[in-house]
Design a protein around this motif. Structure first.
Motif, PDB file in Angstrom:
ATOM      1  N   UNK A 132       0.842  -1.202   0.000  1.00  8.98           N
ATOM      2  CA  UNK A 132       0.000   0.000   0.000  1.00  8.98           C
ATOM      3  C   UNK A 132       0.878   1.253   0.000  1.00  8.98           C
ATOM      4  N   UNK A 148      -0.181   2.395  -9.871  1.00 13.13           N
ATOM      5  CA  UNK A 148      -1.546   2.480  -9.351  1.00 13.13           C
ATOM      6  C   UNK A 148      -2.242   1.118  -9.480  1.00 13.13           C
ATOM      7  N   UNK A 149      -2.004   0.426 -10.596  1.00 10.81           N
ATOM      8  CA  UNK A 149      -2.624  -0.888 -10.789  1.00 10.81           C
ATOM      9  C   UNK A 149      -2.085  -1.903  -9.776  1.00 10.81           C
ATOM     10  N   UNK A 194      -0.928  -1.083  -6.769  1.00 10.12           N
ATOM     11  CA  UNK A 194      -1.560  -0.670  -5.517  1.00 10.12           C
ATOM     12  C   UNK A 194      -2.982  -1.223  -5.429  1.00 10.12           C
ATOM     13  N   UNK A 195      -3.690  -1.124  -6.547  1.00  5.79           N
ATOM     14  CA  UNK A 195      -5.085  -1.557  -6.595  1.00  5.79           C
ATOM     15  C   UNK A 195      -5.232  -3.045  -6.288  1.00  5.79           C
ATOM     16  N   UNK A 220      -2.500   3.274   6.558  1.00  6.09           N
ATOM     17  CA  UNK A 220      -2.056   1.910   6.233  1.00  6.09           C
ATOM     18  C   UNK A 220      -1.874   0.959   7.436  1.00  6.09           C
ATOM     19  N   UNK A 234     -12.347   0.726  -4.977  1.00  2.73           N
ATOM     20  CA  UNK A 234     -11.732  -0.329  -5.784  1.00  2.73           C
ATOM     21  C   UNK A 234     -12.514  -0.523  -7.085  1.00  2.73           C
ATOM     22  N   UNK A 290     -11.913   2.535  -9.377  1.00  5.51           N
ATOM     23  CA  UNK A 290     -10.553   2.565  -9.915  1.00  5.51           C
ATOM     24  C   UNK A 290     -10.361   1.460 -10.950  1.00  5.51           C
ATOM     25  N   UNK A 317      -9.488   2.166 -14.790  1.00 10.65           N
ATOM     26  CA  UNK A 317      -8.279   1.588 -15.379  1.00 10.65           C
ATOM     27  C   UNK A 317      -8.623   0.769 -16.620  1.00 10.65           C
TER      28      UNK A 317
END
Lengths: 128, 128
Positions: free
Chosen positions: A28, A105-106, A108-109, B35, B116, B119, B123
């Motif tokens: 994260x 970002x992907x 992280x996702x 986190x 989620x 995003x 994406x």
């Protein structure tokens, strides 16, 4: 199997799933995870050709100062690029997610999806 | 339909989904979203009867100092309760999620699920 062996087996089975750092969520990335920046990146990802400062500000409900501050963090982390330009003699700022930013970002996702799955499972198992 | 009307209709359709604060994610409560605290709460939710300080420390891969600091934030936010006790003359600390904490964590989780989904959709739509 004796009772002691049974307990030992159960304990072992539990410890496999209960390893050190099981809930540390190392992936994260802090630059992305912060609430405002998470919103900024999601809007930028959904507008790959970029967004003007003012549109981004509205979409994320941020003040000028806060947006500038968060954009600086994202820019320094290499996640976002910021372009200055003019439209009919008025200065404009265009913000765009970088190729590297999109990739990170992907990643992280995918960690965030794991957190949600973990938490939902935990909540369900422990439902009163 | 004239070209101008058409553009206006498209623009309106976009603005319905592109409202002010669309990506503000107000429900991502800061006390939970950080986190380390996200990991702490997930482990505590999956252990509703509580976890000892040292077990929590290992599960979340935190130092003594960091765990104490984050527990204080969670405690002050009313999400977690901390109990002091003794086991064979050795002091022990038990941490447990509160009823209110559990409810707020579930609310947070539903917003996180939305993030989620947002995003992932963004994406996918903008995939090169």
């Amino acid at each position: 199997m004796s009772e002691i062996e049974e307990v030992a087996t159960i304990s072992q089975a539990q410890s496999n799933d209960e390893t050190v750092g099981r809930f540390a969520y190392v992936g994260l990335e802090r630059a992305i995870h912060e609430k405002a920046r998470l919103g900024l990146l999601t809007s930028l990802i959904s507008h790959p050709s970029g967004l003007l400062f003012n549109d981004l500000k509205e979409l994320c409900a941020l003040t000028d100062g806060n947006l500038s501050r968060h954009l600086k963090v994202l820019q320094e982390a290499g996640l976002v690029e910021v372009w200055k330009g003019f439209n009919q003699n008025r200065p404009q700022t265009l913000c765009r997610v970088t190729v590297n930013g999109r990739r990170r970002f992907l990643e992280y996702l995918s960690v965030l999806e794991k957190v949600v799955a973990d938490a939902a499972e935990a909540a369900e198992l422990s439902a009163p």
